[in-house]
Design a protein around this motif. Structure first.
Motif, mmCIF file in Angstrom:
data_model
loop_
_atom_site.group_PDB
_atom_site.id
_atom_site.type_symbol
_atom_site.label_atom_id
_atom_site.label_comp_id
_atom_site.label_asym_id
_atom_site.label_seq_id
_atom_site.Cartn_x
_atom_site.Cartn_y
_atom_site.Cartn_z
ATOM 1 N N GLN A 1 0.831 -1.209 0.000
ATOM 2 C CA GLN A 1 0.000 0.000 0.000
ATOM 3 C C GLN A 1 0.869 1.265 0.000
ATOM 4 O O GLN A 1 0.613 2.219 -0.739
ATOM 5 C CB GLN A 1 -0.915 -0.006 1.231
ATOM 6 C CG GLN A 1 -2.107 -0.931 1.124
ATOM 7 C CD GLN A 1 -3.216 -0.337 0.271
ATOM 8 O OE1 GLN A 1 -3.069 0.749 -0.282
ATOM 9 N NE2 GLN A 1 -4.327 -1.055 0.153
ATOM 10 N N ASN A 2 1.904 1.258 0.837
ATOM 11 C CA ASN A 2 2.783 2.440 0.933
ATOM 12 C C ASN A 2 3.533 2.681 -0.372
ATOM 13 O O ASN A 2 3.727 3.834 -0.784
ATOM 14 C CB ASN A 2 3.781 2.250 2.075
ATOM 15 C CG ASN A 2 3.112 2.266 3.438
ATOM 16 O OD1 ASN A 2 1.997 2.778 3.588
ATOM 17 N ND2 ASN A 2 3.771 1.709 4.434
ATOM 18 N N LEU A 3 3.958 1.606 -1.038
ATOM 19 C CA LEU A 3 4.672 1.751 -2.307
ATOM 20 C C LEU A 3 3.762 2.308 -3.395
ATOM 21 O O LEU A 3 4.184 3.164 -4.193
ATOM 22 C CB LEU A 3 5.245 0.394 -2.735
ATOM 23 C CG LEU A 3 6.462 -0.088 -1.933
ATOM 24 C CD1 LEU A 3 6.683 -1.583 -2.156
ATOM 25 C CD2 LEU A 3 7.713 0.690 -2.323
ATOM 26 N N VAL A 4 2.512 1.833 -3.446
ATOM 27 C CA VAL A 4 1.563 2.346 -4.443
ATOM 28 C C VAL A 4 1.248 3.812 -4.171
ATOM 29 O O VAL A 4 1.148 4.629 -5.098
ATOM 30 C CB VAL A 4 0.267 1.508 -4.448
ATOM 31 C CG1 VAL A 4 -0.743 2.081 -5.443
ATOM 32 C CG2 VAL A 4 0.568 0.062 -4.814
ATOM 33 N N GLN A 5 1.126 4.154 -2.898
ATOM 34 C CA GLN A 5 0.888 5.554 -2.539
ATOM 35 C C GLN A 5 2.069 6.423 -2.952
ATOM 36 O O GLN A 5 1.898 7.527 -3.472
ATOM 37 C CB GLN A 5 0.646 5.678 -1.030
ATOM 38 C CG GLN A 5 -0.768 5.354 -0.585
ATOM 39 C CD GLN A 5 -1.765 6.423 -1.022
ATOM 40 O OE1 GLN A 5 -1.395 7.561 -1.302
ATOM 41 N NE2 GLN A 5 -3.040 6.051 -1.075
ATOM 42 N N ALA A 6 3.291 5.906 -2.707
ATOM 43 C CA ALA A 6 4.487 6.669 -3.071
ATOM 44 C C ALA A 6 4.585 6.854 -4.580
ATOM 45 O O ALA A 6 4.978 7.917 -5.065
ATOM 46 C CB ALA A 6 5.739 5.961 -2.547
ATOM 47 N N LYS B 1 9.422 1.702 -19.759
ATOM 48 C CA LYS B 1 9.549 3.131 -20.060
ATOM 49 C C LYS B 1 8.402 4.004 -19.557
ATOM 50 O O LYS B 1 8.627 5.115 -19.117
ATOM 51 C CB LYS B 1 9.730 3.322 -21.563
ATOM 52 C CG LYS B 1 10.199 4.719 -21.934
ATOM 53 C CD LYS B 1 10.695 4.760 -23.363
ATOM 54 C CE LYS B 1 11.273 6.127 -23.689
ATOM 55 N NZ LYS B 1 11.829 6.176 -25.053
ATOM 56 N N PRO B 2 7.135 3.547 -19.586
ATOM 57 C CA PRO B 2 6.056 4.427 -19.108
ATOM 58 C C PRO B 2 6.194 4.755 -17.619
ATOM 59 O O PRO B 2 6.917 4.091 -16.878
ATOM 60 C CB PRO B 2 4.795 3.585 -19.370
ATOM 61 C CG PRO B 2 5.190 2.605 -20.407
ATOM 62 C CD PRO B 2 6.623 2.305 -20.153
ATOM 63 N N ASN B 3 5.518 5.780 -17.196
ATOM 64 C CA ASN B 3 5.491 6.208 -15.783
ATOM 65 C C ASN B 3 6.878 6.550 -15.238
ATOM 66 O O ASN B 3 7.315 6.005 -14.224
ATOM 67 C CB ASN B 3 4.869 5.114 -14.898
ATOM 68 C CG ASN B 3 3.500 4.704 -15.385
ATOM 69 O OD1 ASN B 3 2.654 5.539 -15.693
ATOM 70 N ND2 ASN B 3 3.281 3.399 -15.487
ATOM 71 N N PRO B 4 7.626 7.418 -15.872
ATOM 72 C CA PRO B 4 8.969 7.741 -15.370
ATOM 73 C C PRO B 4 8.948 8.359 -13.978
ATOM 74 O O PRO B 4 9.829 8.100 -13.169
ATOM 75 C CB PRO B 4 9.511 8.720 -16.422
ATOM 76 C CG PRO B 4 8.293 9.295 -17.076
ATOM 77 C CD PRO B 4 7.290 8.193 -17.081
ATOM 78 N N GLY B 5 7.939 9.214 -13.702
ATOM 79 C CA GLY B 5 7.864 9.827 -12.377
ATOM 80 C C GLY B 5 7.636 8.802 -11.284
ATOM 81 O O GLY B 5 8.210 8.885 -10.198
ATOM 82 N N ALA B 6 6.800 7.796 -11.569
ATOM 83 C CA ALA B 6 6.493 6.760 -10.581
ATOM 84 C C ALA B 6 7.733 5.950 -10.231
ATOM 85 O O ALA B 6 7.969 5.606 -9.070
ATOM 86 C CB ALA B 6 5.396 5.840 -11.112
ATOM 87 N N LYS B 7 8.567 5.645 -11.246
ATOM 88 C CA LYS B 7 9.767 4.852 -10.993
ATOM 89 C C LYS B 7 10.717 5.579 -10.041
ATOM 90 O O LYS B 7 11.250 4.992 -9.105
ATOM 91 C CB LYS B 7 10.474 4.544 -12.311
ATOM 92 C CG LYS B 7 9.914 3.333 -13.017
ATOM 93 C CD LYS B 7 10.790 2.926 -14.168
ATOM 94 C CE LYS B 7 10.535 3.763 -15.382
ATOM 95 N NZ LYS B 7 9.194 3.619 -15.936
ATOM 96 N N ALA B 8 10.925 6.840 -10.297
ATOM 97 C CA ALA B 8 11.840 7.605 -9.456
ATOM 98 C C ALA B 8 11.321 7.689 -8.022
ATOM 99 O O ALA B 8 12.099 7.600 -7.061
ATOM 100 C CB ALA B 8 12.021 9.011 -10.031
ATOM 101 N N LYS B 9 10.017 7.840 -7.861
ATOM 102 C CA LYS B 9 9.439 7.924 -6.515
ATOM 103 C C LYS B 9 9.626 6.620 -5.753
ATOM 104 O O LYS B 9 9.940 6.621 -4.553
ATOM 105 C CB LYS B 9 7.949 8.274 -6.609
ATOM 106 C CG LYS B 9 7.686 9.691 -7.088
ATOM 107 C CD LYS B 9 6.196 9.940 -7.288
ATOM 108 C CE LYS B 9 5.935 11.341 -7.837
ATOM 109 N NZ LYS B 9 4.499 11.578 -8.100
ATOM 110 N N VAL B 10 9.444 5.493 -6.439
ATOM 111 C CA VAL B 10 9.625 4.195 -5.789
ATOM 112 C C VAL B 10 11.086 3.991 -5.399
ATOM 113 O O VAL B 10 11.387 3.533 -4.293
ATOM 114 C CB VAL B 10 9.139 3.053 -6.707
ATOM 115 C CG1 VAL B 10 9.580 1.692 -6.170
ATOM 116 C CG2 VAL B 10 7.626 3.082 -6.831
#
Length: 262
Positions: A117-122, A195-204
């Protein structure tokens, strides 16, 4: 398949027992006939009747043998039914035993679900679903054994989110091992992070980096293409010295791994 084999066999056993009782009565009647025929044979002096009496005896003995054979078959069915019931009882007892063992890990399971849950939120600022449950129905077979896992995030049919979900599932298990100081404290995600979701990868990546630094243990290695994260995030990784090795495919591949082109 019958819905309730136990009830079916119980009713079948009752029917067989009634039929066996009827056959026992027939057996007794046949024995009486044989006794009477034998008595007549012993007492009579009429030679002409001997042949007929012997034929009658043979017929009755054949009927008696048939009755005995049917009784043996019914007894065999009873034994098989008892064995089936005993095996069903054993399966039920094992299922209860395994469920009790599964319940001993409830804290671990809750911790894994919380990490997901915390990872998805992040990553997305959304809620994800990761649920573990124990299948205690002895009539079913599950592809994951007796433990059922449900893992979902929104729009997971897209390529980027699907692979991010898989990575976050791995990370939830990894961080649980870090919390409990057990198992392998190393996780490697080799290959493109998608490649998609570049912002999400960096946050994780930042979330996991901060978590491991606070825990002061654990190693998480990933390989990603530069195009998979924003330039600002890539620069932030460089400043934090999070990058172990960085290779450039430009300039005639002169800076690629080992200086070789494969």
């Amino acid at each position: 398949m019958l819905e309730n084999r136990g009830d079916y066999f119980k009713e079948r056993i009752k029917e067989l027992e009634k039929e066996a009782e009827h056959l026992q009565m027939q057996k007794q009647e046949i024995k009486e006939i044989i006794t009477l025929s034998t008595r007549i044979f012993q007492n009579t002096q009429i030679v002409d009747d001997i042949h007929n009496i012997n034929e009658q005896l043979n017929i009755e003995y054949l009927r008696l043998a048939d009755v005995k054979m049917k009784i043996e078959k019914y007894n065999e069915i009873n034994d098989l039914t008892k064995q089936s019931n005993e095996k069903g009882k054993e399966i039920l007892e094992k299922t209860i035993e395994y469920e009790a063992e599964y319940n001993q890990y409830s804290e671990n399971i809750e911790n894994i679900e919380t990490h997901f849950q915390n990872l998805v939120q992040a990553a997305y600022g959304e809620d994800g679903v990761l649920n573990y449950s124990y299948e205690n129905d002895v009539k079913k077979r599950s592809s994951t054994g007796r433990i059922k896992i449900c893992c979902q995030i929104a729009d997971e049919n897209s390529h980027g989110r699907l692979y991010m979900k898989i990575n976050m599932f791995d990370l939830a298990l990894f961080l649980n091992r870090i919390d409990n100081n057990t198992g392998c404290d190393l996780l490697i995600h080799d290959g493109s992070y998608c490649k998609p979701n570049p912002g999400a990868k960096a946050k994780v990546v930042n979330y996991v980096d901060n978590y491991l630094k606070d825990a002061e243990k654990g190693q998480y290695f990933i390989t990603i293409n530069k195009s998979e994260v924003e330039e600002t995030d890539l620069e932030d990784f460089r400043k934090k010295k999070m990058i172990v090795a960085e290779f450039d495919r430009e300039h005639g591949d002169e800076h690629r791994f080992f200086g070789c082109k494969y």
